[in-house]
Design a protein around this motif. Structure first.
Motif, PDB file in Angstrom:
ATOM      1  N   ALA A 155       8.825  -7.155  -0.793  1.00 43.74           N
ATOM      2  CA  ALA A 155       8.344  -6.205  -1.841  1.00 43.74           C
ATOM      3  C   ALA A 155       7.840  -4.946  -1.228  1.00 43.74           C
ATOM      4  O   ALA A 155       8.088  -3.812  -1.560  1.00 43.74           O
ATOM      5  N   ALA A 156       7.137  -5.030  -0.245  1.00 45.67           N
ATOM      6  CA  ALA A 156       6.391  -4.303   0.539  1.00 45.67           C
ATOM      7  C   ALA A 156       7.410  -3.274   1.014  1.00 45.67           C
ATOM      8  O   ALA A 156       7.541  -1.884   1.258  1.00 45.67           O
ATOM      9  N   THR A 157       8.461  -3.735   1.557  1.00 46.98           N
ATOM     10  CA  THR A 157       9.682  -2.893   2.366  1.00 46.98           C
ATOM     11  C   THR A 157      10.382  -2.006   1.077  1.00 46.98           C
ATOM     12  O   THR A 157      10.810  -1.106   1.429  1.00 46.98           O
ATOM     13  N   MET A 158      10.542  -2.804  -0.163  1.00 44.84           N
ATOM     14  CA  MET A 158      11.096  -2.118  -1.314  1.00 44.84           C
ATOM     15  C   MET A 158      10.224  -0.739  -1.476  1.00 44.84           C
ATOM     16  O   MET A 158      10.733   0.413  -1.809  1.00 44.84           O
ATOM     17  N   PHE A 203      18.880  -2.899   4.687  1.00 44.06           N
ATOM     18  CA  PHE A 203      17.835  -3.177   3.596  1.00 44.06           C
ATOM     19  C   PHE A 203      18.430  -4.008   2.614  1.00 44.06           C
ATOM     20  O   PHE A 203      17.938  -5.144   2.001  1.00 44.06           O
ATOM     21  N   ALA A 204      19.455  -3.581   2.056  1.00 42.28           N
ATOM     22  CA  ALA A 204      20.422  -4.370   0.760  1.00 42.28           C
ATOM     23  C   ALA A 204      20.957  -5.583   1.267  1.00 42.28           C
ATOM     24  O   ALA A 204      20.741  -6.715   0.631  1.00 42.28           O
ATOM     25  N   SER A 205      21.338  -5.747   2.618  1.00 43.72           N
ATOM     26  CA  SER A 205      21.661  -7.110   3.158  1.00 43.72           C
ATOM     27  C   SER A 205      20.515  -7.943   3.103  1.00 43.72           C
ATOM     28  O   SER A 205      20.656  -9.257   2.782  1.00 43.72           O
ATOM     29  N   SER A 206      19.570  -7.671   3.554  1.00 46.85           N
ATOM     30  CA  SER A 206      18.210  -8.280   3.715  1.00 46.85           C
ATOM     31  C   SER A 206      18.148  -9.018   2.378  1.00 46.85           C
ATOM     32  O   SER A 206      17.546  -9.946   2.224  1.00 46.85           O
ATOM     33  N   LEU A 239       8.416   0.801   0.444  1.00 51.11           N
ATOM     34  CA  LEU A 239       8.438   1.835   1.481  1.00 51.11           C
ATOM     35  C   LEU A 239       9.944   2.473   1.517  1.00 51.11           C
ATOM     36  O   LEU A 239       9.688   3.644   1.662  1.00 51.11           O
ATOM     37  N   VAL A 240      10.730   1.761   1.177  1.00 43.85           N
ATOM     38  CA  VAL A 240      12.172   2.434   1.127  1.00 43.85           C
ATOM     39  C   VAL A 240      12.223   3.472  -0.228  1.00 43.85           C
ATOM     40  O   VAL A 240      12.642   4.519  -0.032  1.00 43.85           O
ATOM     41  N   ALA A 241      11.398   2.960  -1.359  1.00 39.64           N
ATOM     42  CA  ALA A 241      11.261   3.752  -2.492  1.00 39.64           C
ATOM     43  C   ALA A 241      10.565   5.294  -2.104  1.00 39.64           C
ATOM     44  O   ALA A 241      11.064   6.266  -2.640  1.00 39.64           O
ATOM     45  N   ILE A 242       9.478   5.170  -1.296  1.00 36.83           N
ATOM     46  CA  ILE A 242       8.727   6.155  -0.804  1.00 36.83           C
ATOM     47  C   ILE A 242       9.585   7.227  -0.192  1.00 36.83           C
ATOM     48  O   ILE A 242       9.492   8.486  -0.099  1.00 36.83           O
ATOM     49  N   HIS A 243      10.531   6.669   0.873  1.00 39.76           N
ATOM     50  CA  HIS A 243      11.245   7.505   1.557  1.00 39.76           C
ATOM     51  C   HIS A 243      12.688   7.711   1.220  1.00 39.76           C
ATOM     52  O   HIS A 243      13.539   7.852   2.037  1.00 39.76           O
ATOM     53  N   ARG A 244      12.856   7.607  -0.224  1.00 39.13           N
ATOM     54  CA  ARG A 244      14.335   7.397  -0.508  1.00 39.13           C
ATOM     55  C   ARG A 244      14.923   8.657  -0.393  1.00 39.13           C
ATOM     56  O   ARG A 244      16.286   8.753  -0.103  1.00 39.13           O
ATOM     57  N   GLN A 245      14.360   9.613  -0.402  1.00 34.04           N
ATOM     58  CA  GLN A 245      14.980  11.048  -0.170  1.00 34.04           C
ATOM     59  C   GLN A 245      15.458  11.432   1.016  1.00 34.04           C
ATOM     60  O   GLN A 245      16.406  12.180   1.208  1.00 34.04           O
ATOM     61  N   PHE A 293      10.198  -2.949  11.080  1.00 33.28           N
ATOM     62  CA  PHE A 293      11.106  -2.144  11.496  1.00 33.28           C
ATOM     63  C   PHE A 293      11.338  -0.663  10.691  1.00 33.28           C
ATOM     64  O   PHE A 293      11.351   0.461  11.199  1.00 33.28           O
ATOM     65  N   PHE A 294      11.191  -0.853   9.208  1.00 35.87           N
ATOM     66  CA  PHE A 294      11.384   0.142   8.458  1.00 35.87           C
ATOM     67  C   PHE A 294      10.139   1.357   8.594  1.00 35.87           C
ATOM     68  O   PHE A 294      10.352   2.259   8.757  1.00 35.87           O
ATOM     69  N   CYS A 295       8.879   0.668   8.936  1.00 34.34           N
ATOM     70  CA  CYS A 295       7.737   1.212   9.180  1.00 34.34           C
ATOM     71  C   CYS A 295       7.975   2.114  10.586  1.00 34.34           C
ATOM     72  O   CYS A 295       7.776   3.552  10.553  1.00 34.34           O
ATOM     73  N   ALA A 296       8.441   1.593  11.425  1.00 31.73           N
ATOM     74  CA  ALA A 296       8.430   2.167  12.989  1.00 31.73           C
ATOM     75  C   ALA A 296       9.282   3.243  12.695  1.00 31.73           C
ATOM     76  O   ALA A 296       9.360   4.423  13.315  1.00 31.73           O
ATOM     77  N   THR A 297      10.541   2.841  11.975  1.00 31.72           N
ATOM     78  CA  THR A 297      11.729   3.924  11.883  1.00 31.72           C
ATOM     79  C   THR A 297      11.502   5.285  11.199  1.00 31.72           C
ATOM     80  O   THR A 297      11.578   6.255  11.383  1.00 31.72           O
ATOM     81  N   PHE A 298      10.718   5.141   9.883  1.00 27.63           N
ATOM     82  CA  PHE A 298      10.488   6.147   8.945  1.00 27.63           C
ATOM     83  C   PHE A 298       9.318   7.028   9.468  1.00 27.63           C
ATOM     84  O   PHE A 298       9.331   8.201   9.432  1.00 27.63           O
ATOM     85  N   SER A 299       8.351   6.423  10.320  1.00 29.15           N
ATOM     86  CA  SER A 299       7.168   7.023  10.903  1.00 29.15           C
ATOM     87  C   SER A 299       7.516   7.614  12.324  1.00 29.15           C
ATOM     88  O   SER A 299       6.617   8.002  12.845  1.00 29.15           O
ATOM     89  N   ASN A 300       8.277   7.052  12.706  1.00 34.63           N
ATOM     90  CA  ASN A 300       8.800   7.567  14.365  1.00 34.63           C
ATOM     91  C   ASN A 300       7.514   6.778  15.299  1.00 34.63           C
ATOM     92  O   ASN A 300       7.133   7.620  15.906  1.00 34.63           O
TER      93      ASN A 300
END
Length: 347
Positions: free
Chosen positions: A145-148, A172-175, A150-156, A86-93
């Motif tokens: 961990a992989a999602t963490m 993300f925090a809830s998960s 990913l989120v760190a890379i796109h944190r800005q 989900f986060f991959c698809a969202t960040f990378s469109n």
């Protein structure tokens, strides 16, 4: 159950029921609710809902049918992949599921089905409790961990001030919090953590929903915050664009659309529009018309047997008037005058 237990059962179970309903809804309406990210959000909610429902019923009924225990643990195996993708698809469109993702999901689904058939929980509870549960939670931990990362890379790009940014941060925090509660229960840090997990999920489900600007809608961060496409990506996409338009002559398709062309180079329509505007200074219509008119000019100059109308159809226009209007706009002349000038030039 007494009143306190009934209240606890209701609170902890209501989130699971609503998550299953929301996940099912997203899976059936993903095209209207955000495309590919909506599919993975639906899978995430569905898997979480089934896992939490199993926890609730087991807590209040220790003699729960073992088939339900197997279904709950099996659903848990898909929480991590759904969260990460989900986060991959969202960040990378990403609008179309890559082949590697299909293989990953197919293999994991096959592993769950085959394992469930060979080692059914009702016949081999020890194998599930001593081995398989650790594999399931280990896989979940790796995806978290992989999602963490990913989120760190796109944190800005995750700004609390934007609706999509808040939604993604809270999701993300809830998960992570629900995963942590389940892990603490598995490690037997405290017996109460097993029911705390469903309770936490119910509360966090509605908190996450509150931070979504549209009910269950998935909004891309890139749409909320327009940023110039980096040069490496821009150059790579422009090369791919030139290949499908120039070499494959995709412009000859009268039904060619922005979304279709974007899908051919595996980016979103929004990214393609931004690429054309920011890097070429052209709209999609202008970009396509230039290719078509350029080919029309070549045919006019080299083929005396085709009429102007036939040339228009050949290069991708579905009417004579549309072809003439586009030709005039691009070349500042008419097909007839262009032909005359090309004949004079050859003499």
């Amino acid at each position: 159950m007494n009143l306190g237990q009934q209240t606890l059962f209701l609170i902890s179970g209501i989130g699971a029921v609503n998550a299953i309903a929301a996940g099912t809804y997203l899976l059936f309406s993903w095209k209207k609710k955000g495309g590919l990210p909506a599919i993975f959000l639906g899978l995430l909610l569905l898997a979480f809902g089934i896992r939490v429902a199993k926890s609730v019923f087991l807590f209040f009924n220790p003699q729960l049918c073992r088939l339900y225990l197997q279904i709950g643990l099996s659903a848990c195996f898909f929480i991590g992949p759904a969260l990460y993708h989900f986060f991959c698809a969202t960040f990378s469109n990403i609008t179309r599921m890559p082949a590697s993702w299909k293989w990953s999901w197919g293999l994991q689904l096959a592993a769950v089905v085959v394992t469930g058939i060979i080692f059914p929980y009702r016949a081999t509870p020890d194998i599930w409790n001593q081995y398989l549960v650790w594999i399931i939670y280990g896989q979940w931990a790796l995806y978290v961990a992989a999602t963490m990362v990913l989120v760190a890379i796109h944190r800005q790009r995750l700004h609390w001030g934007t609706g999509p940014g808040r939604f993604l941060l809270v999701l993300f925090a809830s998960s992570v919090l629900v995963f942590t509660a389940y892990m603490l229960s598995l490690l037997r840090v405290a017996p109460g953590f097993y029911i705390i997990s469903p309770l936490s999920f119910s509360v966090l489900f509605y908190v996450t929903l509150a931070f979504s600007r549209h009910r269950f809608a998935v909004t891309s961060v890139a749409k909320a915050e327009k940023k110039k496409i980096g040069d490496p990506d821009a150059q790579r996409w422009l090369q791919q664009l030139e290949r499908v338009m120039g070499e494959q002559q995709l412009y000859k398709d009268p039904a060619l659309s922005l979304a279709t062309l974007a899908a051919r180079i595996n980016i979103s329509a929004h990214q393609l529009s931004q690429l054309l505007n920011d890097n070429l200074g052209k709209s999609f219509a202008t970009y396509t018309n230039e290719y078509r008119v350029r080919e029309a000019c070549r045919l006019i100059a080299t083929n005396d047997r085709l009429t102007f109308e036939a040339i228009g159809y050949e290069v991708g226009y579905n009417s004579k008037s549309t072809f003439y209007a586009a030709f005039k706009k691009v070349t500042d002349t008419t097909p007839a005058l262009y032909k005359e000038s090309s004949v004079v030039g050859r003499r």
